[in-house]
Design a protein around this motif. Structure first.
Motif, PDB file in Angstrom:
ATOM      1  N   VAL A 369      42.276 -59.730  44.738  1.00 12.74           N
ATOM      2  CA  VAL A 369      42.505 -59.639  46.186  1.00 12.74           C
ATOM      3  C   VAL A 369      42.664 -61.049  46.740  1.00 12.74           C
ATOM      4  O   VAL A 369      41.819 -61.919  46.508  1.00 12.74           O
ATOM      5  CB  VAL A 369      41.338 -58.923  46.893  1.00 12.74           C
ATOM      6  CG1 VAL A 369      41.577 -58.866  48.396  1.00 12.74           C
ATOM      7  CG2 VAL A 369      41.152 -57.525  46.324  1.00 12.74           C
ATOM      8  N   SER A 370      43.764 -61.271  47.445  1.00 14.88           N
ATOM      9  CA  SER A 370      43.984 -62.555  48.111  1.00 14.88           C
ATOM     10  C   SER A 370      43.850 -62.356  49.612  1.00 14.88           C
ATOM     11  O   SER A 370      44.123 -61.275  50.135  1.00 14.88           O
ATOM     12  CB  SER A 370      45.368 -63.113  47.759  1.00 14.88           C
ATOM     13  OG  SER A 370      46.383 -62.193  48.121  1.00 14.88           O
ATOM     14  N   PRO A 377      42.489 -59.276  53.946  1.00 15.61           N
ATOM     15  CA  PRO A 377      43.200 -59.240  52.652  1.00 15.61           C
ATOM     16  C   PRO A 377      44.691 -59.076  52.845  1.00 15.61           C
ATOM     17  O   PRO A 377      45.143 -58.406  53.784  1.00 15.61           O
ATOM     18  CB  PRO A 377      42.583 -58.025  51.939  1.00 15.61           C
ATOM     19  CG  PRO A 377      42.011 -57.190  53.035  1.00 15.61           C
ATOM     20  CD  PRO A 377      41.580 -58.141  54.107  1.00 15.61           C
ATOM     21  N   VAL A 378      45.463 -59.679  51.959  1.00 10.77           N
ATOM     22  CA  VAL A 378      46.918 -59.591  51.996  1.00 10.77           C
ATOM     23  C   VAL A 378      47.339 -58.326  51.286  1.00 10.77           C
ATOM     24  O   VAL A 378      46.961 -58.084  50.144  1.00 10.77           O
ATOM     25  CB  VAL A 378      47.564 -60.821  51.334  1.00 10.77           C
ATOM     26  CG1 VAL A 378      49.086 -60.694  51.328  1.00 10.77           C
ATOM     27  CG2 VAL A 378      47.139 -62.085  52.055  1.00 10.77           C
ATOM     28  N   THR A 379      48.128 -57.487  51.966  1.00  6.01           N
ATOM     29  CA  THR A 379      48.565 -56.233  51.368  1.00  6.01           C
ATOM     30  C   THR A 379      49.626 -56.480  50.313  1.00  6.01           C
ATOM     31  O   THR A 379      50.419 -57.414  50.405  1.00  6.01           O
ATOM     32  CB  THR A 379      49.123 -55.279  52.445  1.00  6.01           C
ATOM     33  OG1 THR A 379      49.603 -54.087  51.819  1.00  6.01           O
ATOM     34  CG2 THR A 379      50.279 -55.929  53.182  1.00  6.01           C
ATOM     35  N   THR A 380      49.601 -55.636  49.295  1.00 10.91           N
ATOM     36  CA  THR A 380      50.628 -55.704  48.243  1.00 10.91           C
ATOM     37  C   THR A 380      51.672 -54.622  48.431  1.00 10.91           C
ATOM     38  O   THR A 380      52.590 -54.500  47.636  1.00 10.91           O
ATOM     39  CB  THR A 380      49.987 -55.531  46.854  1.00 10.91           C
ATOM     40  OG1 THR A 380      49.276 -54.281  46.811  1.00 10.91           O
ATOM     41  CG2 THR A 380      49.006 -56.665  46.573  1.00 10.91           C
ATOM     42  N   GLY A 389      46.234 -51.064  59.049  1.00 12.81           N
ATOM     43  CA  GLY A 389      44.922 -50.449  59.049  1.00 12.81           C
ATOM     44  C   GLY A 389      43.806 -51.454  59.191  1.00 12.81           C
ATOM     45  O   GLY A 389      42.896 -51.285  60.011  1.00 12.81           O
ATOM     46  N   MET A 390      43.852 -52.524  58.396  1.00 13.38           N
ATOM     47  CA  MET A 390      42.800 -53.529  58.451  1.00 13.38           C
ATOM     48  C   MET A 390      42.812 -54.266  59.785  1.00 13.38           C
ATOM     49  O   MET A 390      41.752 -54.570  60.357  1.00 13.38           O
ATOM     50  CB  MET A 390      42.963 -54.517  57.290  1.00 13.38           C
ATOM     51  CG  MET A 390      41.771 -55.419  57.086  1.00 13.38           C
ATOM     52  SD  MET A 390      40.250 -54.523  56.655  1.00 13.38           S
ATOM     53  CE  MET A 390      40.652 -53.985  54.990  1.00 13.38           C
ATOM     54  N   ARG A 391      43.998 -54.550  60.311  1.00 13.86           N
ATOM     55  CA  ARG A 391      44.073 -55.197  61.627  1.00 13.86           C
ATOM     56  C   ARG A 391      43.545 -54.262  62.711  1.00 13.86           C
ATOM     57  O   ARG A 391      42.937 -54.704  63.683  1.00 13.86           O
ATOM     58  CB  ARG A 391      45.508 -55.616  61.915  1.00 13.86           C
ATOM     59  CG  ARG A 391      45.973 -56.804  61.096  1.00 13.86           C
ATOM     60  CD  ARG A 391      47.223 -57.425  61.681  1.00 13.86           C
ATOM     61  NE  ARG A 391      48.370 -56.544  61.536  1.00 13.86           N
ATOM     62  CZ  ARG A 391      49.194 -56.561  60.493  1.00 13.86           C
ATOM     63  NH1 ARG A 391      48.972 -57.410  59.496  1.00 13.86           N
ATOM     64  NH2 ARG A 391      50.238 -55.760  60.423  1.00 13.86           N
ATOM     65  N   VAL A 406      35.126 -59.451  55.540  1.00  9.71           N
ATOM     66  CA  VAL A 406      35.637 -58.830  54.325  1.00  9.71           C
ATOM     67  C   VAL A 406      35.481 -59.842  53.202  1.00  9.71           C
ATOM     68  O   VAL A 406      35.872 -61.009  53.353  1.00  9.71           O
ATOM     69  CB  VAL A 406      37.112 -58.422  54.475  1.00  9.71           C
ATOM     70  CG1 VAL A 406      37.610 -57.775  53.201  1.00  9.71           C
ATOM     71  CG2 VAL A 406      37.296 -57.475  55.653  1.00  9.71           C
ATOM     72  N   GLN A 407      34.920 -59.423  52.078  1.00 12.14           N
ATOM     73  CA  GLN A 407      34.725 -60.329  50.961  1.00 12.14           C
ATOM     74  C   GLN A 407      34.806 -59.563  49.649  1.00 12.14           C
ATOM     75  O   GLN A 407      34.743 -58.329  49.619  1.00 12.14           O
ATOM     76  CB  GLN A 407      33.370 -61.037  51.075  1.00 12.14           C
ATOM     77  CG  GLN A 407      32.197 -60.077  51.101  1.00 12.14           C
ATOM     78  CD  GLN A 407      30.861 -60.791  51.258  1.00 12.14           C
ATOM     79  OE1 GLN A 407      30.696 -61.921  50.799  1.00 12.14           O
ATOM     80  NE2 GLN A 407      29.909 -60.133  51.900  1.00 12.14           N
TER      81      GLN A 407
END
Length: 422
Positions: A369-370, A377-380, A389-391, A406-407
């Motif tokens: 996860v980057s 996290p950056v979506t792939t 969703g995360m935003r 988030v970690q």
């Protein structure tokens, strides 16, 4: 090479070469057509051939601009309006470089040969800055998505001062070398070009932000509808399962064959779905957690949940549904791609500490996860809706004065949200 031939070559081809190089700068981030190198070579040759035939009239520059736009369309897999928009931006950058070069030459005494060497330096510096600050920021997905209105408006603004004003200034001001207005006119043209290009970047940012907001609103509406449907389904499951359990208990009092007992046992096991219903003290939270619990059971994902939802009663139902729904959807999607059954696990904890409600969702992640600069996290994924969703989770948490972290700890993804309770 005679001086007459050299003068003719520079006089006929200088502008079109400068414009084509600028076009290459602005088309570099765009989607290319097949056999792009061959198209580029043929396009440049065609533009130079047309430029050699054009007479020195006012419309010459406009015609060369049209050929540059056609060159962009020939090389790039973009609509006509995107090609026109690219040529407009390239024209503005070329005119800025021209004015900057002329202004520098007015302050320096250089020979004609030194002038051409110096031109490479000044134009190269301007085009490099144009790429870094403008060109690479405008497209998205290999397209400008400019449209008819934006292309024509940009063309009208840029061409109005690159053609009309510059034609007047060149003929009436710059010919008078000692004119006190020469510097002013050059700087004015540079400011206009730089402003026009920077406005395009600002408008592009606003357009992307507006599209993002609209997408999030659309997703929120969809999730509101999904919540209403899920609540009705869960209520129906509760009623049906409750009735069936009583019916099974009543049938057991009737004497019958062993097969009947086995059938009743099978019926009872089939309605054990009732045990998947989560009770947290918050009806909205019960709905979303039960829905995701059933989804985990269907996908053979182990699920543990300890949640006290009563302190979150002040949150709007759609916010609470979106917060937990998006977070759990991400976790379910992540562990669904893991083959090891022992790692297909999701743990949900919601507890109160003082005047704060703390949510923590943990799950295994089967891929690195980057994280972006904003900590998310950056979506792939490549689909348009993914990543919102995360935003949306962060937006809801911050709406109620909370914080989101988030970690990743080893191969465990941890989402933590802290929300103040009234």
């Amino acid at each position: 090479m005679s001086e007459e031939l050299w003068f003719w070559l520079t006089d006929q081809f200088t502008f079109i070469v400068e414009l084509l190089v600028s076009c290459l700068v602005f088309l570099s981030p765009l989607s290319k057509r097949r056999i792009f190198p061959l198209r580029m070579v043929l396009g440049i040759a065609a533009c130079l051939g047309i430029a050699a035939l054009l007479p020195h009239v006012f419309l010459r520059y406009a015609l060369e601009f049209v050929t540059a736009a056609a060159f962009v369309w020939l090389c790039c897999d973009v609509p006509v309006w995107d090609a026109l928009y690219c040529a407009v931006c390239a024209y503005a950058a070329q005119h800025f470089a021209f004015c900057f070069h002329v202004e520098i030459l007015r302050l320096m005494d250089v020979s004609p040969m030194e002038d051409y060497a110096f031109r490479l330096v000044t134009y190269g510096a301007v085009y490099l800055l144009a790429y870094l600050l403008i060109a690479r920021r405008l497209p998205e997905g290999g397209h400008y998505d400019a449209g008819l209105r934006r292309s024509l408006l940009s063309m009208a603004v840029v061409l109005s001062f690159t053609l009309l004003l510059s034609y007047y200034v060149t003929g009436n001001v710059l010919q008078e070398g000692a004119s006190p207005y020469a510097h002013v006119c050059l700087f004015y043209a540079m400011i206009c070009c730089a402003f026009a290009l920077w406005v395009q970047v600002s408008l592009r940012k606003q357009t992307r932000l507006a599209a993002q907001v609209e997408t999030e609103r659309r997703l929120r509406r969809q999730q509101q509808e999904q919540y209403e449907l899920s609540r009705e389904n869960i209520d129906l499951i509760n009623r049906k399962c409750h009735d069936l359990k009583h019916q099974v208990a009543a049938l057991r009092t009737v004497r019958g064959e062993a097969e009947r007992e086995a059938s009743l046992r099978e019926i009872e096991e089939s309605v054990m779905i009732y045990d998947s219903v989560v009770k947290t003290g918050n009806q909205v939270l019960d709905t979303v957690l039960t829905e995701k619990s059933l989804l985990c059971e269907k996908r053979h994902i182990s699920w543990t949940c300890m949640a006290d939802g009563s302190p979150l009663a002040h949150m709007e139902p759609v916010d609470l549904y979106c917060l937990f729904g998006n977070a759990l959807d991400n976790a379910i999607e992540s562990v669904s791609g893991i083959d090891d059954p022992e790692k297909r696990v999701i743990a949900v904890t919601l507890y109160t500490r003082g005047e704060l409600s703390v949510l923590q969702i943990e799950n295994y992640c089967g891929h690195p996860v980057s994280f972006a600069g904003d900590g998310l996290p950056v979506t792939t994924k490549t689909d348009g809706d993914h990543g919102y969703g995360m935003r949306s989770i962060r937006s809801i948490v911050e709406k109620y004065g909370g914080s989101l972290t988030v970690q990743v700890d080893g191969d465990i993804f941890i989402l933590s949200a802290v929300l103040p309770t009234p």
